[in-house]
Motif scaffolding. Structure first.
Motif, PDB file in Angstrom:
ATOM      1  N   VAL A  14      89.437  71.915 -34.660  1.00  0.00           N
ATOM      2  CA  VAL A  14      88.097  71.352 -33.675  1.00  0.00           C
ATOM      3  C   VAL A  14      87.226  70.675 -34.348  1.00  0.00           C
ATOM      4  O   VAL A  14      86.723  69.775 -33.819  1.00  0.00           O
ATOM      5  N   LEU A  15      86.948  70.780 -35.813  1.00  0.00           N
ATOM      6  CA  LEU A  15      85.897  69.849 -36.549  1.00  0.00           C
ATOM      7  C   LEU A  15      86.684  68.474 -36.305  1.00  0.00           C
ATOM      8  O   LEU A  15      85.448  67.512 -36.013  1.00  0.00           O
ATOM      9  N   ARG A  16      87.560  68.246 -36.764  1.00  0.00           N
ATOM     10  CA  ARG A  16      88.202  66.808 -36.717  1.00  0.00           C
ATOM     11  C   ARG A  16      87.818  66.350 -35.334  1.00  0.00           C
ATOM     12  O   ARG A  16      87.505  65.017 -35.123  1.00  0.00           O
ATOM     13  N   LEU A  17      88.086  66.972 -34.336  1.00  0.00           N
ATOM     14  CA  LEU A  17      88.155  66.471 -32.879  1.00  0.00           C
ATOM     15  C   LEU A  17      86.602  66.402 -32.620  1.00  0.00           C
ATOM     16  O   LEU A  17      86.243  65.335 -31.985  1.00  0.00           O
ATOM     17  N   VAL A  71      92.408  78.491 -25.514  1.00  0.00           N
ATOM     18  CA  VAL A  71      90.928  78.478 -25.464  1.00  0.00           C
ATOM     19  C   VAL A  71      90.455  79.645 -26.279  1.00  0.00           C
ATOM     20  O   VAL A  71      89.483  79.053 -26.943  1.00  0.00           O
ATOM     21  N   ASP A  72      91.043  80.740 -26.257  1.00  0.00           N
ATOM     22  CA  ASP A  72      90.496  81.908 -27.273  1.00  0.00           C
ATOM     23  C   ASP A  72      90.373  81.369 -28.670  1.00  0.00           C
ATOM     24  O   ASP A  72      89.411  81.468 -29.544  1.00  0.00           O
ATOM     25  N   ALA A  73      91.260  80.771 -29.207  1.00  0.00           N
ATOM     26  CA  ALA A  73      91.481  80.270 -30.550  1.00  0.00           C
ATOM     27  C   ALA A  73      90.533  79.161 -30.524  1.00  0.00           C
ATOM     28  O   ALA A  73      89.872  79.237 -31.761  1.00  0.00           O
ATOM     29  N   VAL A  74      90.270  78.367 -29.762  1.00  0.00           N
ATOM     30  CA  VAL A  74      89.117  77.297 -29.786  1.00  0.00           C
ATOM     31  C   VAL A  74      87.766  78.090 -30.058  1.00  0.00           C
ATOM     32  O   VAL A  74      86.750  77.598 -30.746  1.00  0.00           O
ATOM     33  N   ASN A  75      87.386  78.929 -28.841  1.00  0.00           N
ATOM     34  CA  ASN A  75      86.139  79.885 -29.380  1.00  0.00           C
ATOM     35  C   ASN A  75      85.845  80.373 -30.324  1.00  0.00           C
ATOM     36  O   ASN A  75      84.684  80.412 -30.936  1.00  0.00           O
ATOM     37  N   LEU A  76      87.019  81.119 -30.953  1.00  0.00           N
ATOM     38  CA  LEU A  76      86.834  81.782 -32.293  1.00  0.00           C
ATOM     39  C   LEU A  76      86.676  80.712 -33.285  1.00  0.00           C
ATOM     40  O   LEU A  76      85.935  80.768 -34.100  1.00  0.00           O
ATOM     41  N   LEU A 119      82.687  77.834 -37.188  1.00  0.00           N
ATOM     42  CA  LEU A 119      82.081  76.721 -37.397  1.00  0.00           C
ATOM     43  C   LEU A 119      80.632  76.808 -37.485  1.00  0.00           C
ATOM     44  O   LEU A 119      79.732  76.364 -38.275  1.00  0.00           O
ATOM     45  N   LEU A 120      80.184  77.214 -36.266  1.00  0.00           N
ATOM     46  CA  LEU A 120      78.687  77.660 -36.281  1.00  0.00           C
ATOM     47  C   LEU A 120      78.290  78.643 -37.184  1.00  0.00           C
ATOM     48  O   LEU A 120      77.136  78.221 -37.830  1.00  0.00           O
ATOM     49  N   HIS A 121      78.996  79.680 -37.462  1.00  0.00           N
ATOM     50  CA  HIS A 121      78.525  80.460 -38.414  1.00  0.00           C
ATOM     51  C   HIS A 121      78.577  80.014 -39.833  1.00  0.00           C
ATOM     52  O   HIS A 121      77.473  80.227 -40.564  1.00  0.00           O
ATOM     53  N   ALA A 122      79.342  78.976 -40.164  1.00  0.00           N
ATOM     54  CA  ALA A 122      79.719  78.479 -41.483  1.00  0.00           C
ATOM     55  C   ALA A 122      78.410  77.193 -41.579  1.00  0.00           C
ATOM     56  O   ALA A 122      78.220  76.643 -42.569  1.00  0.00           O
ATOM     57  N   VAL A 165      76.541  72.218 -35.416  1.00  0.00           N
ATOM     58  CA  VAL A 165      75.301  72.589 -34.734  1.00  0.00           C
ATOM     59  C   VAL A 165      75.300  72.230 -33.369  1.00  0.00           C
ATOM     60  O   VAL A 165      75.786  70.901 -32.949  1.00  0.00           O
ATOM     61  N   MET A 166      75.021  73.078 -32.438  1.00  0.00           N
ATOM     62  CA  MET A 166      74.767  72.916 -30.970  1.00  0.00           C
ATOM     63  C   MET A 166      73.287  72.130 -30.729  1.00  0.00           C
ATOM     64  O   MET A 166      72.385  72.958 -30.682  1.00  0.00           O
ATOM     65  N   LYS A 167      73.160  71.039 -30.620  1.00  0.00           N
ATOM     66  CA  LYS A 167      72.181  70.089 -30.457  1.00  0.00           C
ATOM     67  C   LYS A 167      71.543  70.493 -28.902  1.00  0.00           C
ATOM     68  O   LYS A 167      70.435  70.566 -28.855  1.00  0.00           O
ATOM     69  N   SER A 168      72.473  70.563 -28.269  1.00  0.00           N
ATOM     70  CA  SER A 168      72.119  70.835 -26.567  1.00  0.00           C
ATOM     71  C   SER A 168      73.330  71.441 -26.015  1.00  0.00           C
ATOM     72  O   SER A 168      74.602  71.266 -26.732  1.00  0.00           O
ATOM     73  N   PRO A 169      73.430  71.916 -24.756  1.00  0.00           N
ATOM     74  CA  PRO A 169      74.599  72.586 -24.270  1.00  0.00           C
ATOM     75  C   PRO A 169      75.664  71.412 -24.249  1.00  0.00           C
ATOM     76  O   PRO A 169      76.980  71.809 -24.135  1.00  0.00           O
ATOM     77  N   THR A 170      75.378  70.306 -23.960  1.00  0.00           N
ATOM     78  CA  THR A 170      76.242  69.115 -23.899  1.00  0.00           C
ATOM     79  C   THR A 170      76.562  68.175 -25.145  1.00  0.00           C
ATOM     80  O   THR A 170      77.305  67.198 -25.134  1.00  0.00           O
ATOM     81  N   SER A 171      75.970  68.726 -26.236  1.00  0.00           N
ATOM     82  CA  SER A 171      75.946  67.859 -27.493  1.00  0.00           C
ATOM     83  C   SER A 171      75.926  68.610 -28.591  1.00  0.00           C
ATOM     84  O   SER A 171      75.265  69.455 -29.077  1.00  0.00           O
ATOM     85  N   TRP A 172      77.060  68.411 -29.456  1.00  0.00           N
ATOM     86  CA  TRP A 172      77.367  69.243 -30.754  1.00  0.00           C
ATOM     87  C   TRP A 172      77.438  67.929 -31.914  1.00  0.00           C
ATOM     88  O   TRP A 172      77.658  66.822 -31.594  1.00  0.00           O
TER      89      TRP A 172
END
Length: 134
Positions: A78-81, A102-107, A112-115, A119-126
């Protein structure tokens, strides 16, 4: 410990007991292609969660270690993408691009957020905070 490191340590352990033990023999013993295994060990090829589960079972690792390593590989995918151009902030889109559920993506996103790697800058920008997920 990262799964790639565990693979390297296991190969070193086996070749330490038998100096003639080759990478081909190790690949055969764990049910992998020797060229693929070589690329994985050198960091030229990433591990998929499916491959982590397969190799972890062949190495007789504990299920909790395999599950953690598999989740880590999902997070790396997910991070590479997220670092690629044209990235879209939609779990289904990420799932189709990475081959994860989708569940694996959400986990993975949660991990990644916890680590702090994402960072979610906005609902449409990470934004990723590291150039590479180690």
């Amino acid at each position: 410990m990262h799964f790639r490191t565990a693979l390297k340590l296991e190969f070193c352990r086996r070749s330490g007991r038998n100096p003639r033990y080759s990478l081909r023999a190790f690949a055969r013993d764990i049910g992998s292609d020797h060229a693929t295994l070589s690329q994985i060990l050198r960091g030229r090829r990433s591990l998929s969660p499916r491959m982590v589960r397969h190799l972890g079972a062949r190495l007789r690792l504990e299920p909790s270690i395999i599950a953690d390593a598999s989740a880590q590989q999902s997070a790396e995918a997910v991070l590479r993408l997220a670092q690629s151009p044209g990235f879209r902030v939609h779990s289904r889109w990420i799932a189709t691009r990475t081959g994860l559920t989708v569940d694996a993506v959400n986990l993975a996103v949660h991990r990644l957020l916890h680590a702090g790697d994402l960072v979610m800058k906005s609902p449409t920008s990470w934004k990723t905070t590291r150039p590479h997920y180690a």
